[in-house]
Scaffold this motif. Structure first.
Motif, PDB file in Angstrom:
ATOM      1  N   UNK A  99       0.829  -1.203   0.000  1.00 27.97           N
ATOM      2  CA  UNK A  99       0.000   0.000   0.000  1.00 27.97           C
ATOM      3  C   UNK A  99       0.868   1.261   0.000  1.00 27.97           C
ATOM      4  N   UNK A 100       0.376   2.280  -0.662  1.00 25.49           N
ATOM      5  CA  UNK A 100       1.074   3.569  -0.679  1.00 25.49           C
ATOM      6  C   UNK A 100       0.683   4.430   0.506  1.00 25.49           C
ATOM      7  N   UNK A 101      -0.496   4.173   1.084  1.00 23.30           N
ATOM      8  CA  UNK A 101      -0.961   4.897   2.263  1.00 23.30           C
ATOM      9  C   UNK A 101      -1.902   3.993   3.050  1.00 23.30           C
ATOM     10  N   UNK A 102      -2.346   4.468   4.201  1.00 23.56           N
ATOM     11  CA  UNK A 102      -3.237   3.684   5.081  1.00 23.56           C
ATOM     12  C   UNK A 102      -2.604   2.360   5.501  1.00 23.56           C
ATOM     13  N   UNK A 103      -1.284   2.331   5.589  1.00 17.30           N
ATOM     14  CA  UNK A 103      -0.599   1.074   5.916  1.00 17.30           C
ATOM     15  C   UNK A 103      -0.938   0.594   7.330  1.00 17.30           C
ATOM     16  N   UNK A 104      -0.917   1.519   8.287  1.00 17.41           N
ATOM     17  CA  UNK A 104      -1.180   1.127   9.682  1.00 17.41           C
ATOM     18  C   UNK A 104      -2.581   0.572   9.833  1.00 17.41           C
ATOM     19  N   UNK A 105      -3.552   1.233   9.224  1.00 12.49           N
ATOM     20  CA  UNK A 105      -4.935   0.783   9.305  1.00 12.49           C
ATOM     21  C   UNK A 105      -5.088  -0.600   8.684  1.00 12.49           C
ATOM     22  N   UNK A 106      -4.475  -0.808   7.542  1.00 10.09           N
ATOM     23  CA  UNK A 106      -4.550  -2.125   6.896  1.00 10.09           C
ATOM     24  C   UNK A 106      -3.884  -3.184   7.756  1.00 10.09           C
ATOM     25  N   UNK A 107      -2.734  -2.865   8.317  1.00 12.64           N
ATOM     26  CA  UNK A 107      -2.006  -3.817   9.155  1.00 12.64           C
ATOM     27  C   UNK A 107      -2.858  -4.262  10.339  1.00 12.64           C
ATOM     28  N   UNK A 108      -3.401  -3.300  11.076  1.00 13.64           N
ATOM     29  CA  UNK A 108      -4.161  -3.622  12.285  1.00 13.64           C
ATOM     30  C   UNK A 108      -5.425  -4.406  11.938  1.00 13.64           C
TER      31      UNK A 108
END
Length: 265
Positions: A99-108
């Motif tokens: 992902x280029x953004x929203x990485x933390x949200x996707x991870x959690x």
């Protein structure tokens, strides 16, 4: 009390789709492993695909992440639990490099989805059809009671900024419905009274799963996670409550004796 003309405008479509989903789900619950496990794996593939799409991963990357999550979940199920756990984490970590953004949200969210789904498979294996049906009924009754009570009684909104349609009347009705389910299974299975409390807690967790998904959709600026299910939106729109309940149930079964026995857990 007043009902708007379209209060139940989507009820028939929701009902037909819901019956079809329930038929497939109950058949898999009854069959057990490997059919139930394969159904959960397929659902996770779609859930992660929907999540990645909402977080702007792009069509190809979303498909890749969905397929990767499904493969890792299946591998984790086939391996001893201790060896499979890192694979459940890996699906979310993979999103950091994609992902280029929203990485933390996707991870959690991906880690939580993977853990909840793995917990569902373990719950079916360990406790059988009866307790799987109990979980399904707690989540379903929470949703059904909330749907009808919210539209019939209305009243103050629960959290309008995140979930504009959810009301306190529907939320409370869901808790009451879950308590009734817990009481019924307590009587039938000769379990302890704590089962009622566990059922209400899972009802609350189910609603939190729904709210969490609503927050993600609001952030992404979409109404539904996808358009796969007529009357329901996407698969995540249908299984958000089950994910929340399954995640909390995994914790309950790790910390307490389940099912509860009369006189204490």
């Amino acid at each position: 009390m007043s009902l708007s003309r379209d209060s139940f405008s989507d009820l028939l479509t929701r009902l037909v789709t819901g019956v079809l989903i329930a038929a497939v789900g109950l058949a898999a619950v009854w069959a057990g492993h490997p059919w139930f496990s394969l159904l959960v794996v397929a659902i996770v593939a779609v859930l992660i695909w929907e999540l990645a799409r909402m977080l702007d991963a792009g069509p190809k990357r979303s498909l890749m992440l969905g397929g990767l999550a499904a493969g890792l979940l299946l591998a984790a199920k086939l391996l001893p639990v201790g060896l499979g756990l890192p694979l459940l984490m890996l699906a979310g970590i993979a999103g950091i490099g994609v992902l280029d953004r929203n990485r933390t949200l996707f991870l959690v969210l991906t880690v939580l989805i993977m853990l909840a789904s793995f917990g569902l498979m373990i719950h079916r294996d360990e406790f059988g059809v009866t307790w799987m049906l109990w979980l399904v009924l707690v989540v379903a009754v929470t949703d059904i009671f909330g749907y009808f009570a919210g539209r019939i009684f209305g009243g103050p909104k629960f959290w309008p900024r995140v979930s504009p349609k959810k009301t306190w009347s529907g939320t409370t009705a869901g808790w009451i419905g879950a308590a009734v389910v817990g009481w019924a299974f307590m009587a039938v299975t000769n379990s302890g009274i704590e089962l009622i409390g566990v059922s209400v807690a899972l009802s609350m967790a189910s609603q939190m799963g729904d709210i969490a998904e609503s927050a993600v959709k609001r952030r992404a600026g979409v109404k539904d996670s996808s358009a796969l299910l007529p009357g329901h939106g996407g698969l995540w729109d249908r299984f958000d409550g089950m994910l929340g309940a399954a995640l909390v149930l995994l914790i309950v079964e790790s910390l307490t004796r389940f099912p509860p026995v009369p006189g204490g857990m």
